[in-house]
Scaffold this active site. Sequence first.
Site, PDB file in Angstrom:
ATOM      1  N   ARG A  45       0.978  -1.251  -0.044  1.00 47.60           N
ATOM      2  CA  ARG A  45       0.015  -0.083   0.014  1.00 47.60           C
ATOM      3  C   ARG A  45       1.027   1.152  -0.093  1.00 47.60           C
ATOM      4  O   ARG A  45       0.549   2.414  -0.464  1.00 47.60           O
ATOM      5  CB  ARG A  45      -0.847  -0.040   1.177  1.00 47.60           C
ATOM      6  CG  ARG A  45      -2.168   0.874   1.303  1.00 47.60           C
ATOM      7  CD  ARG A  45      -2.974   0.751   2.413  1.00 47.60           C
ATOM      8  NE  ARG A  45      -4.077   1.837   2.391  1.00 47.60           N
ATOM      9  CZ  ARG A  45      -4.304   2.549   3.169  1.00 47.60           C
ATOM     10  NH1 ARG A  45      -3.314   2.881   3.978  1.00 47.60           N
ATOM     11  NH2 ARG A  45      -5.301   3.710   3.224  1.00 47.60           N
ATOM     12  N   ILE A  71      -7.097   7.665  -0.528  1.00 46.88           N
ATOM     13  CA  ILE A  71      -6.930   6.406  -0.616  1.00 46.88           C
ATOM     14  C   ILE A  71      -7.942   5.722   0.395  1.00 46.88           C
ATOM     15  O   ILE A  71      -7.808   6.346   1.603  1.00 46.88           O
ATOM     16  CB  ILE A  71      -5.329   6.033  -0.692  1.00 46.88           C
ATOM     17  CG1 ILE A  71      -5.353   4.407  -0.860  1.00 46.88           C
ATOM     18  CG2 ILE A  71      -4.740   6.304   0.562  1.00 46.88           C
ATOM     19  CD1 ILE A  71      -3.768   3.663  -0.758  1.00 46.88           C
ATOM     20  N   SER A  72      -8.608   5.012   0.131  1.00 48.33           N
ATOM     21  CA  SER A  72      -9.532   4.277   1.131  1.00 48.33           C
ATOM     22  C   SER A  72      -8.890   3.746   2.236  1.00 48.33           C
ATOM     23  O   SER A  72      -7.680   3.151   2.215  1.00 48.33           O
ATOM     24  CB  SER A  72     -10.455   3.441   0.482  1.00 48.33           C
ATOM     25  OG  SER A  72     -11.263   3.997  -0.539  1.00 48.33           O
ATOM     26  N   GLN A  73      -9.350   3.675   3.390  1.00 42.45           N
ATOM     27  CA  GLN A  73      -9.171   3.015   4.542  1.00 42.45           C
ATOM     28  C   GLN A  73      -8.932   1.422   4.186  1.00 42.45           C
ATOM     29  O   GLN A  73      -9.807   0.689   3.665  1.00 42.45           O
ATOM     30  CB  GLN A  73     -10.076   3.234   5.570  1.00 42.45           C
ATOM     31  CG  GLN A  73      -9.780   2.650   6.888  1.00 42.45           C
ATOM     32  CD  GLN A  73     -11.231   2.948   7.903  1.00 42.45           C
ATOM     33  OE1 GLN A  73     -11.982   3.898   7.562  1.00 42.45           O
ATOM     34  NE2 GLN A  73     -11.268   2.336   8.984  1.00 42.45           N
ATOM     35  N   PRO A  74      -7.878   0.864   4.766  1.00 42.45           N
ATOM     36  CA  PRO A  74      -7.592  -0.545   4.589  1.00 42.45           C
ATOM     37  C   PRO A  74      -9.079  -1.605   4.898  1.00 42.45           C
ATOM     38  O   PRO A  74      -9.217  -2.330   4.016  1.00 42.45           O
ATOM     39  CB  PRO A  74      -6.347  -1.049   5.285  1.00 42.45           C
ATOM     40  CG  PRO A  74      -5.783   0.337   5.378  1.00 42.45           C
ATOM     41  CD  PRO A  74      -6.667   1.402   5.326  1.00 42.45           C
TER      42      PRO A  74
END
Length: 227
Positions: A45, A71-74
């Site tokens: 990431r 960027i989206s949260q994992p």
Amino acid sequence: MGTLGEKMSGIGMTSARTRARMVERLREQGIRDEVVLSAINAVPRHIFVDEALAIRAYEDTPLPIGSGQTISQPWVVARMTELARNGRDLERVLEVGTGCGYQAAVLAQFAGEVYTVERIAALVAKARRNLLALKLKNVRLKHGDGSADLGEDLVVDAIVVTAGATHVPTALLKYLKPGGRMVLPLTSHGEHGDGVQRLTVIEAGPTAYREQAFDAVRFVPLLSGLA
Ligand code: SAH
């Protein structure tokens, strides 16, 4: 700022353990699909964010990627992927909202082909660089508006919309195979709506579309037109 190659050989090597810990946390937070967990474990990431933020890449948090986007949260990536897969093999997936390409790279670990659409040209370029660095051959990128008809013949098992919608982008539903699923952050408004944005699944049933709401989330908005 170093090249992607430097980034990958530098902290890329040492980040494997940090990433494995992130995957453990996702498991503790209820992500069950092992295919999804191993896909997340396989994607570095940190190469998807600016070097100055790379140190925070394995925290469970969204991070800025430029052009006012994130960027989206994992956990969100894992949960959306799990809902899209629903235990099935995915031959072809459409993603709306490429951003920096992270979700696309996760999907590409197990799907046959990922077709991803982004409305902001600068992010298409950024995602292309990131995906090239990972040598992913099964991702197709397009500068386009995924809130409307894409003007293409497309048949997919799943559609993952990674920007928050106020209504279902119905123009895309025709791309779903029977039994296929669209996953999107949807805010329910109106008489029965509570104004909360939730991960929502629209499944193409034999006679009708079935809608089911899941976890509350917060996404940047799905906009129309190109930028
Ligand atoms: N999938 C990304 C998240 C990106 S954030 C990840 O893996 O982290 C959401 C993205 O959706 C933004 O880049 C935004 O520009 C894009 N977006 C918003 N509306 C869109 C539309 N109508 N068509 C395509 N992309 C859109």
